[in-house]
Write a protein that holds these residues in place. Structure first.
Motif, short mmCIF file in Angstrom:
data_model
loop_
_atom_site.label_atom_id
_atom_site.label_comp_id
_atom_site.label_asym_id
_atom_site.label_seq_id
_atom_site.Cartn_x
_atom_site.Cartn_y
_atom_site.Cartn_z
N THR A 1 0.85 -1.19 0.00
CA THR A 1 0.00 0.00 0.00
C THR A 1 0.88 1.24 0.00
O THR A 1 2.07 1.17 0.33
N PRO A 2 0.38 2.41 -0.38
CA PRO A 2 1.20 3.62 -0.39
C PRO A 2 1.77 3.92 0.99
O PRO A 2 1.11 3.73 2.01
N ARG A 3 3.02 4.37 1.03
CA ARG A 3 3.67 4.70 2.30
C ARG A 3 3.04 5.95 2.89
O ARG A 3 2.69 6.88 2.18
N THR A 4 2.88 5.97 4.20
CA THR A 4 2.32 7.12 4.89
C THR A 4 3.40 7.72 5.78
O THR A 4 3.75 7.14 6.81
N LEU A 5 3.94 8.84 5.34
CA LEU A 5 4.98 9.54 6.09
C LEU A 5 4.59 11.01 6.20
O LEU A 5 3.73 11.48 5.44
N PRO A 6 5.17 11.73 7.14
CA PRO A 6 4.87 13.16 7.24
C PRO A 6 5.12 13.85 5.90
O PRO A 6 6.04 13.49 5.16
N GLU A 7 4.30 14.83 5.61
CA GLU A 7 4.43 15.58 4.36
C GLU A 7 5.83 16.20 4.26
O GLU A 7 6.34 16.79 5.21
N ARG A 8 6.43 16.06 3.09
CA ARG A 8 7.76 16.61 2.87
C ARG A 8 7.60 18.06 2.41
O ARG A 8 6.99 18.34 1.38
N LYS A 9 8.14 18.96 3.19
CA LYS A 9 8.03 20.38 2.83
C LYS A 9 9.28 21.12 3.30
O LYS A 9 10.03 20.64 4.16
N THR A 10 9.49 22.28 2.72
CA THR A 10 10.64 23.10 3.11
C THR A 10 10.26 24.02 4.26
O THR A 10 9.21 24.68 4.22
N ILE A 11 11.12 24.04 5.29
CA ILE A 11 10.87 24.85 6.48
C ILE A 11 12.00 25.86 6.63
O ILE A 11 13.18 25.52 6.45
N GLU A 12 11.64 27.10 6.92
CA GLU A 12 12.65 28.11 7.27
C GLU A 12 12.92 27.95 8.76
O GLU A 12 12.25 28.58 9.59
N LEU A 13 13.85 27.11 9.12
CA LEU A 13 14.10 26.80 10.52
C LEU A 13 14.85 27.96 11.18
O LEU A 13 15.94 28.35 10.75
N MET A 14 14.26 28.51 12.24
CA MET A 14 14.88 29.64 12.94
C MET A 14 15.90 29.12 13.94
O MET A 14 15.57 28.35 14.85
N THR A 15 17.14 29.54 13.76
CA THR A 15 18.21 29.14 14.68
C THR A 15 18.90 30.39 15.24
O THR A 15 18.83 31.47 14.65
N GLN A 16 19.55 30.20 16.36
CA GLN A 16 20.31 31.28 16.98
C GLN A 16 21.62 30.72 17.49
O GLN A 16 21.68 29.57 17.94
N ALA A 17 22.69 31.51 17.42
CA ALA A 17 23.99 31.07 17.91
C ALA A 17 24.81 32.29 18.32
O ALA A 17 24.51 33.42 17.94
N ASN A 18 25.83 32.07 19.11
CA ASN A 18 26.74 33.13 19.53
C ASN A 18 27.92 33.19 18.56
O ASN A 18 28.59 32.18 18.32
N VAL A 19 28.17 34.37 18.02
CA VAL A 19 29.28 34.57 17.09
C VAL A 19 30.34 35.42 17.79
O VAL A 19 30.04 36.48 18.36
N TYR A 20 31.58 34.96 17.77
CA TYR A 20 32.68 35.64 18.46
C TYR A 20 33.57 36.35 17.43
O TYR A 20 34.00 35.75 16.44
N ARG A 21 33.86 37.62 17.73
CA ARG A 21 34.74 38.40 16.86
C ARG A 21 35.52 39.39 17.72
O ARG A 21 34.91 40.18 18.44
N GLY A 22 36.83 39.30 17.64
CA GLY A 22 37.68 40.22 18.39
C GLY A 22 37.44 40.17 19.89
O GLY A 22 37.53 41.20 20.57
N GLY A 23 37.09 39.02 20.41
CA GLY A 23 36.86 38.88 21.84
C GLY A 23 35.46 39.25 22.28
O GLY A 23 35.12 39.13 23.46
N ASN A 24 34.62 39.70 21.34
CA ASN A 24 33.25 40.07 21.67
C ASN A 24 32.27 38.99 21.21
O ASN A 24 32.49 38.32 20.20
N LEU A 25 31.17 38.87 21.94
CA LEU A 25 30.15 37.87 21.63
C LEU A 25 28.90 38.59 21.16
O LEU A 25 28.46 39.56 21.79
#
Length: 296
Positions: A177-201
C-alpha cells in the motif's frame, strides 16, 4: 540453533570495555548461562548489523554494558550500541543496563553519551557501577535472578517472536500500500547562535532552509525510544551545529568562533504538534514531563 535449558544473554558492549565485558561474561558462565554478542572492532571486521539482529532475536534477554564511550555511529547519528538497544526493545526483550561512571560523578565529555545514559536510566532497569567489584556483584545478582526466571523469560521470548511475526505481516501489508509519512516540505528553521569576533560575543539569528523529512529522519531513532521535546530539539541542534557555524562564519567576516546553537522552541513544538495531528507521533505525560514517541 537451540541452546536448550541454558539462559542465553545478549551482551552489548564496545571494544574499549573489554575488561568489564570479560567480567560480565564470567559471571554469566558461573551462573550456568551463556552469553552472546560481539564487541565489534573495525580493525578486525566491519560491523555486521544482520548478524547482530539475529543474535538479539535468538537471545532470552538483553544486557547493555554502557561504558565511557558512545562508540561508532550509524548514518542516522545514533551509535550501533544504541541501535542494538532499540532493536531489543522493539522485540520486547527483557532489557537491563550496567552503566560505568567515574567515582567523582562527573559527566563524560560526549554529549551524546550523556543523553544515552539519561535515556537508559529513565526507561529501563539497571545499576550504576564505579569499581570492578560493584560490577561483579551487579552482574552476578542479575544473571542469577534471570536464571531462576528462565521459564518466564522463555515465555516472553515466545511472545516477542509472535509479535515480530505479526509485525512482519503488517510490514508486508504496508509494502503493498502507499507509504504514509509526514508531508515533505521546506521549512525556514529559525536558529540562533553566539558569534565571536575580536573577543566580543554577539547572538545572531539565522534562517536555515530545511526539508522536514530531514528533521524526521534525524529524530526518528529517539522517537522509537520515546523522549522529551527538549531532548529531541537538543539532538537536532547537535545535528545542525556544523552547518550553522559554517553559515554564520561565512556571513560574518572576521569572526573566529560560533557556539550555543539553538532552534526556536515554539517552531519546533509546532512541527511536533503537526505530526501528532497527522498521527505520526504521540505525546503522553510522565509526571511533569511530556514524552514524544511513535504510535504503538
Amino acid at each position: 540453533m537451540s541452546h536448550g535449558s541454558h539462559l542465553l544473554v545478549y551482551v552489548s558492549s564496545l571494544a574499549p570495555d573489554a575488561e568489564a565485558r570479560f567480567e560480565v561474561d564470567r559471571q554469566i558462565a558461573l551462573a550456568g548461562a551463556v552469553s552472546t554478542g560481539l564487541a565489534w572492532d573495525d580493525r578486525y571486521a566491519p560491523y555486521d548489523w544482520e548478524l547482530v539482529k539475529r543474535q538479539i532475536a535468538q537471545a532470552d534477554a538483553f544486557l547493555l554494558l554502557l561504558g565511557e564511550s558512545y562508540g561508532a555511529t550509524t548514518p542516522t547519528g545514533i551509535s550501533y550500541q544504541h541501535r542494538e538497544l532499540v532493536h531489543a526493545q522493539s522485540l520486547h526483550k527483557p532489557v537491563y543496563h550496567l552503566t560505568h561512571t567515574s567515582m567523582d560523578g562527573r559527566e563524560a565529555n560526549d554529549i551524546r553519551l550523556n543523553e544515552l545514559r539519561q535515556q537508559v536510566r529513565a526507561q529501563i532497569g539497571g545499576k550504576i557501577w564505579h569499581l570492578k567489584d560493584e560490577l561483579t556483584v551487579h552482574a552476578r545478582t542479575l544473571v542469577q535472578s534471570w536464571t531462576k526466571d528462565v521459564s518466564i523469560l522463555r515465555s516472553l521470548k515466545e511472545d516477542s517472536a509472535q509479535a515480530e511475526s505479526q509485525a512482519r505481516s503488517r510490514l508486508q501489508t504496508v509494502r503493498t500500500t502507499p507509504r504514509t509519512l509526514p508531508e515533505r516540505k521546506t521549512i525556514e528553521l529559525m536558529t540562533q547562535a553566539n558569534v565571536y569576533r575580536g573577543g566580543n560575543l554577539a547572538p545572531q539569528l539565522l534562517k536555515l532552509p530545511m526539508k522536514s523529512d530531514r528533521i524526521w529522519r534525524s529524530i526518528l531513532p529517539l522517537l522509537r525510544l520515546g523522549t522529551s521535546e527538549d531532548r529531541l530539539r537538543s539532538h537536532m541542534e547537535q545535528v545542525l551545529a556544523a552547518e550553522v557555524k559554517a553559515r554564520l562564519l561565512s556571513e560574518h567576516p572576521g569572526s573566529h568562533a560560533v557556539d550555543g546553537v539553538k532552534i526556536e522552541r515554539n517552531q519546533f513544538r509546532k512541527l511536533l504538534q503537526d505530526w501528532a495531528g497527522g498521527g505520526f507521533v504521540v505525546d503522553m505525560k510522565q509526571g511533569a514531563r511530556t514524552i514524544w514517541s511513535l504510535p504503538a
